[in-house]
Design a protein around this motif. Structure first.
Motif, PDB file in Angstrom:
ATOM      1  N   VAL A 221      -5.416  64.504  45.953  1.00 17.82           N
ATOM      2  CA  VAL A 221      -6.205  65.978  46.817  1.00 17.82           C
ATOM      3  C   VAL A 221      -5.762  66.051  47.605  1.00 17.82           C
ATOM      4  CG1 VAL A 221      -8.060  65.725  48.708  1.00 17.82           C
ATOM      5  CG2 VAL A 221      -8.377  64.246  46.793  1.00 17.82           C
ATOM      6  N   LEU A 222      -5.042  65.473  48.611  1.00 16.02           N
ATOM      7  CA  LEU A 222      -3.213  66.217  49.258  1.00 16.02           C
ATOM      8  C   LEU A 222      -2.507  67.162  48.807  1.00 16.02           C
ATOM      9  CD1 LEU A 222      -2.733  62.971  51.634  1.00 16.02           C
ATOM     10  CD2 LEU A 222      -4.054  64.674  52.042  1.00 16.02           C
ATOM     11  N   ALA A 223      -2.050  66.752  47.416  1.00 18.20           N
ATOM     12  CA  ALA A 223      -1.730  67.499  46.448  1.00 18.20           C
ATOM     13  C   ALA A 223      -1.715  69.019  46.108  1.00 18.20           C
ATOM     14  CB  ALA A 223      -0.700  67.072  45.469  1.00 18.20           C
ATOM     15  N   SER A 224      -3.111  69.194  45.831  1.00 19.86           N
ATOM     16  CA  SER A 224      -3.664  70.393  45.999  1.00 19.86           C
ATOM     17  C   SER A 224      -3.744  70.563  47.083  1.00 19.86           C
ATOM     18  CB  SER A 224      -4.543  69.839  45.653  1.00 19.86           C
ATOM     19  OG  SER A 224      -5.691  69.415  46.811  1.00 19.86           O
ATOM     20  N   MET A 225      -3.691  70.885  47.731  1.00 18.84           N
ATOM     21  CA  MET A 225      -3.294  71.820  49.752  1.00 18.84           C
ATOM     22  C   MET A 225      -1.515  71.819  49.460  1.00 18.84           C
ATOM     23  SD  MET A 225      -5.888  69.173  52.134  1.00 18.84           S
ATOM     24  CE  MET A 225      -6.109  70.468  53.450  1.00 18.84           C
ATOM     25  N   ARG A 226      -1.874  73.682  49.570  1.00 20.65           N
ATOM     26  CA  ARG A 226      -0.877  74.322  49.946  1.00 20.65           C
ATOM     27  C   ARG A 226       0.133  74.082  51.007  1.00 20.65           C
ATOM     28  NH1 ARG A 226      -0.993  79.719  47.659  1.00 20.65           N
ATOM     29  NH2 ARG A 226      -2.606  79.742  49.452  1.00 20.65           N
ATOM     30  N   ALA A 227      -0.232  73.636  51.759  1.00 16.98           N
ATOM     31  CA  ALA A 227       0.477  73.502  53.472  1.00 16.98           C
ATOM     32  C   ALA A 227       0.705  71.571  53.679  1.00 16.98           C
ATOM     33  CB  ALA A 227      -0.989  72.789  53.963  1.00 16.98           C
ATOM     34  N   LEU A 228       0.787  71.023  52.443  1.00 15.71           N
ATOM     35  CA  LEU A 228       1.152  69.834  52.315  1.00 15.71           C
ATOM     36  C   LEU A 228       2.290  69.651  50.749  1.00 15.71           C
ATOM     37  CD1 LEU A 228      -1.403  67.215  53.194  1.00 15.71           C
ATOM     38  CD2 LEU A 228      -0.004  68.206  54.922  1.00 15.71           C
ATOM     39  N   LYS A 229       3.381  69.108  51.286  1.00 11.14           N
ATOM     40  CA  LYS A 229       3.978  68.677  49.701  1.00 11.14           C
ATOM     41  C   LYS A 229       3.994  67.470  49.743  1.00 11.14           C
ATOM     42  CE  LYS A 229       8.952  67.723  48.358  1.00 11.14           C
ATOM     43  NZ  LYS A 229      10.792  68.316  48.721  1.00 11.14           N
ATOM     44  N   THR A 230       3.009  66.537  48.777  1.00  9.61           N
ATOM     45  CA  THR A 230       2.590  65.082  48.706  1.00  9.61           C
ATOM     46  C   THR A 230       3.824  64.379  47.669  1.00  9.61           C
ATOM     47  OG1 THR A 230       0.521  65.659  49.163  1.00  9.61           O
ATOM     48  CG2 THR A 230       1.072  63.697  48.079  1.00  9.61           C
ATOM     49  N   SER A 231       4.106  63.645  47.998  1.00  9.53           N
ATOM     50  CA  SER A 231       4.980  62.859  46.793  1.00  9.53           C
ATOM     51  C   SER A 231       4.477  61.470  46.700  1.00  9.53           C
ATOM     52  CB  SER A 231       6.722  62.689  47.313  1.00  9.53           C
ATOM     53  OG  SER A 231       7.313  64.249  47.344  1.00  9.53           O
ATOM     54  N   LEU A 232       3.976  61.046  45.695  1.00 10.58           N
ATOM     55  CA  LEU A 232       3.818  59.495  45.074  1.00 10.58           C
ATOM     56  C   LEU A 232       4.300  58.296  44.211  1.00 10.58           C
ATOM     57  CD1 LEU A 232      -0.638  58.976  44.569  1.00 10.58           C
ATOM     58  CD2 LEU A 232       1.798  57.361  42.895  1.00 10.58           C
ATOM     59  N   VAL A 233       4.499  57.673  45.086  1.00 11.53           N
ATOM     60  CA  VAL A 233       5.376  56.866  44.118  1.00 11.53           C
ATOM     61  C   VAL A 233       4.742  55.216  44.147  1.00 11.53           C
ATOM     62  CG1 VAL A 233       7.389  57.883  44.466  1.00 11.53           C
ATOM     63  CG2 VAL A 233       6.782  55.631  45.969  1.00 11.53           C
ATOM     64  N   VAL A 234       4.472  54.633  42.615  1.00 10.55           N
ATOM     65  CA  VAL A 234       4.220  53.192  42.800  1.00 10.55           C
ATOM     66  C   VAL A 234       5.033  52.523  42.438  1.00 10.55           C
ATOM     67  CG1 VAL A 234       1.981  54.554  41.271  1.00 10.55           C
ATOM     68  CG2 VAL A 234       3.474  53.630  40.304  1.00 10.55           C
ATOM     69  N   PHE A 235       5.110  51.227  42.300  1.00  7.76           N
ATOM     70  CA  PHE A 235       6.236  49.845  42.190  1.00  7.76           C
ATOM     71  C   PHE A 235       5.704  48.881  41.827  1.00  7.76           C
ATOM     72  CE2 PHE A 235       4.888  49.726  47.290  1.00  7.76           C
ATOM     73  CZ  PHE A 235       4.886  48.928  47.473  1.00  7.76           C
ATOM     74  N   ASP A 236       6.116  47.757  41.453  1.00  6.96           N
ATOM     75  CA  ASP A 236       5.951  46.282  41.954  1.00  6.96           C
ATOM     76  C   ASP A 236       7.433  46.366  42.140  1.00  6.96           C
ATOM     77  OD1 ASP A 236       7.510  46.912  39.148  1.00  6.96           O
ATOM     78  OD2 ASP A 236       5.824  46.123  37.836  1.00  6.96           O
ATOM     79  N   THR A 237       8.894  45.666  40.880  1.00  2.00           N
ATOM     80  CA  THR A 237       9.679  45.415  41.275  1.00  2.00           C
ATOM     81  C   THR A 237      10.599  46.263  40.924  1.00  2.00           C
ATOM     82  OG1 THR A 237       9.167  44.288  39.024  1.00  2.00           O
ATOM     83  CG2 THR A 237      10.085  42.472  40.485  1.00  2.00           C
ATOM     84  N   ALA A 238      10.071  47.301  40.394  1.00  3.28           N
ATOM     85  CA  ALA A 238      10.651  48.734  39.666  1.00  3.28           C
ATOM     86  C   ALA A 238       9.301  49.543  40.446  1.00  3.28           C
ATOM     87  CB  ALA A 238      10.560  48.987  38.273  1.00  3.28           C
ATOM     88  N   VAL A 239      10.667  51.404  41.127  1.00  2.18           N
ATOM     89  CA  VAL A 239      10.003  52.420  41.451  1.00  2.18           C
ATOM     90  C   VAL A 239      10.153  53.578  40.163  1.00  2.18           C
ATOM     91  CG1 VAL A 239      10.136  53.561  43.780  1.00  2.18           C
ATOM     92  CG2 VAL A 239      10.681  51.543  43.404  1.00  2.18           C
ATOM     93  N   VAL A 240       7.775  54.449  39.728  1.00  6.66           N
ATOM     94  CA  VAL A 240       8.353  54.837  39.351  1.00  6.66           C
ATOM     95  C   VAL A 240       7.267  56.050  40.348  1.00  6.66           C
ATOM     96  CG1 VAL A 240       6.685  55.717  37.459  1.00  6.66           C
ATOM     97  CG2 VAL A 240       7.362  52.828  37.657  1.00  6.66           C
ATOM     98  N   ASP A 241       7.983  57.139  39.915  1.00  2.00           N
ATOM     99  CA  ASP A 241       7.823  58.744  40.168  1.00  2.00           C
ATOM    100  C   ASP A 241       6.328  59.042  39.931  1.00  2.00           C
ATOM    101  OD1 ASP A 241       7.530  61.374  42.046  1.00  2.00           O
ATOM    102  OD2 ASP A 241       9.490  60.862  42.874  1.00  2.00           O
ATOM    103  N   LEU A 242       5.735  59.082  40.208  1.00  5.43           N
ATOM    104  CA  LEU A 242       4.277  59.620  39.365  1.00  5.43           C
ATOM    105  C   LEU A 242       3.492  61.192  40.379  1.00  5.43           C
ATOM    106  CD1 LEU A 242       2.090  56.900  38.721  1.00  5.43           C
ATOM    107  CD2 LEU A 242       3.429  57.811  37.238  1.00  5.43           C
ATOM    108  N   THR A 243       4.660  61.424  41.075  1.00  7.29           N
ATOM    109  CA  THR A 243       4.148  62.599  41.142  1.00  7.29           C
ATOM    110  C   THR A 243       3.739  63.580  40.587  1.00  7.29           C
ATOM    111  OG1 THR A 243       6.044  62.681  43.404  1.00  7.29           O
ATOM    112  CG2 THR A 243       4.965  64.171  43.097  1.00  7.29           C
ATOM    113  N   GLU A 244       5.052  64.439  39.724  1.00 13.61           N
ATOM    114  CA  GLU A 244       3.976  65.190  38.795  1.00 13.61           C
ATOM    115  C   GLU A 244       3.036  65.431  37.690  1.00 13.61           C
ATOM    116  OE1 GLU A 244       7.969  65.221  36.043  1.00 13.61           O
ATOM    117  OE2 GLU A 244       9.069  65.795  37.184  1.00 13.61           O
TER     118      GLU A 244
END
Length: 374
Positions: A221-244
């Motif tokens: 929802v936040l990523a759909s708003m042009r006034a915000l630049k939203t990044s999302l990462v998930v992690f356990d012992t590794a980090v995965v960037d799911l922004t795309e």
């Protein structure tokens, strides 16, 4: 009134409908042996057709909210998670957030025959959550960004009366018991340019399943708003960037892998690399803080982020599941750094965003509005 332990005082159910309800409950709750009648033979067995029939029965006799509780209990008590990999069984379940969490934990072992059905189940829940939170989130964020901008030549509807009075207290006229404002302070109207950067870092350990679902939808929802630049990462012992993948929260969820260890320090380090405008950035860590990495490094990074001007918030849970289990020592250490750590329901999150985006006191807001303060 129903169940084996009640029969000594109430007798066996008399009506056919009650008998079938009693059998559906007994299959799940009498199977532990607690209070089970000697005349009963409870349990669902390890058969998908048997479980599918039981799922159909409980949907017939009980409301949706009760069905969801019984499904969760069946998975927890009777170990039915593996049966959820069978398409015919997935077709029979009542979709809810907890079921999505279970399916995501089975993501890597799910056969192709079940994947399409599982995705349909997950998508249904995601769309329901999206419908519940999208409008309130957009309204709260838009209002917060508008209020964060100030102008000295506002239209009447945009006047911030509290700020205006504060700015003109020196012009108070005792004889009239009023303030004569010489300078108006109002809310500005900003353009659609990016005004804030938001980084969501989500702990995907098994206990955080509901939080992963809600945080992923909020991220989309936040990523759909042009006034915000939203990044999302998930992690356990590794980090995965799911922004795309934020265009579709279902893709985000299928990019996660619930379970495993936790290295919060590594996730924070990666999140720091995404922040280029500290004083215009907000970092939200969704985690129960059970750290498997380097504790002092985690705290050091969080302190550095806050000192640089980033608005830092730690959500011990983002769900409707009540007060979560969390590492109280780590939560207290963050609190000592001035970083609030608390549980938050999905319905409260838009208001939290508004306070944070306005650079307000998130800790004070949490004290008034949430439980589970760290």
């Amino acid at each position: 009134m129903l169940g084996g332990s009640a029969e000594e005082s109430t007798g066996t159910p008399a009506l056919p409908g009650d008998t079938r309800m009693d059998a559906a409950l007994a299959a799940l709750y009498d199977s532990s042996g607690r209070g089970k009648s000697k005349r009963r033979s409870a349990g669902l067995g390890a058969s998908a057709p048997t479980v599918a029939r039981w799922l159909g029965d409980i949907r017939t006799y009980f409301p949706s909210s009760v069905v969801q509780v019984m499904q969760k209990d069946a998975i927890d008590r009777l170990g039915l998670a593996q049966l959820l990999l069978e398409p015919e069984l997935l077709d029979a379940v009542e979709p809810d957030v907890h079921l999505v969490g279970t399916l995501l934990s089975l993501n890597r072992v799910m056969p192709e025959a079940s994947r399409a059905t599982a995705r349909t189940v997950v998508e249904k829940v995601v769309r329901e959550v999206e419908e519940r939170i999208a409008q309130s989130t957009k309204t709260a964020v838009t209002g917060a960004l508008n209020r964060a901008a100030r102008t000295t030549n506002p239209k009447l509807r945009d006047i911030d009366w509290n700020r205006t009075i504060q700015a003109n207290l020196s012009h108070y006229l005792p004889e009239y018991r009023t303030v004569v404002p010489e300078r108006l302070v109002g809310y500005g109207r900003k353009s659609n340019a990016v005004q804030r950067d938001v980084v969501l870092a989500i702990d995907q350990s098994g206990s955080m399943a509901s939080s992963v679902v809600y945080a992923s939808v909020f991220g989309a929802v936040l990523a759909s708003m042009r006034a915000l630049k939203t990044s999302l990462v998930v992690f356990d012992t590794a980090v995965v960037d799911l922004t795309e993948k934020l265009a579709d929260p279902v893709d985000v969820l299928f990019g996660t892998q619930l379970g495993g260890g936790t290295d919060i320090n590594r996730a924070i380090a990666y999140s720091q690399s995404l922040i280029s405008r500290p004083d215009q950035s907000m970092f939200v860590l969704v985690s129960d803080l059970y750290e498997g990495g380097i504790r002092h490094e985690m705290l050091k990074r969080m302190a550095a982020m806050k000192t640089s001007g980033v608005q830092v918030v730690v959500l011990l849970a983002l769900s409707d599941d009540g007060v979560p289990s969390f590492d109280r020592d780590h939560a207290a250490a963050l609190g000592a750094l001035g970083i609030p750590a608390f549980a938050c329901t999905p319905d409260q999150f838009p208001d939290l965003l508004a306070v944070a985006l306005e650079r307000g006191d998130v800790g004070e807001w949490a004290d008034r509005n949430t439980a589970g303060q760290g």
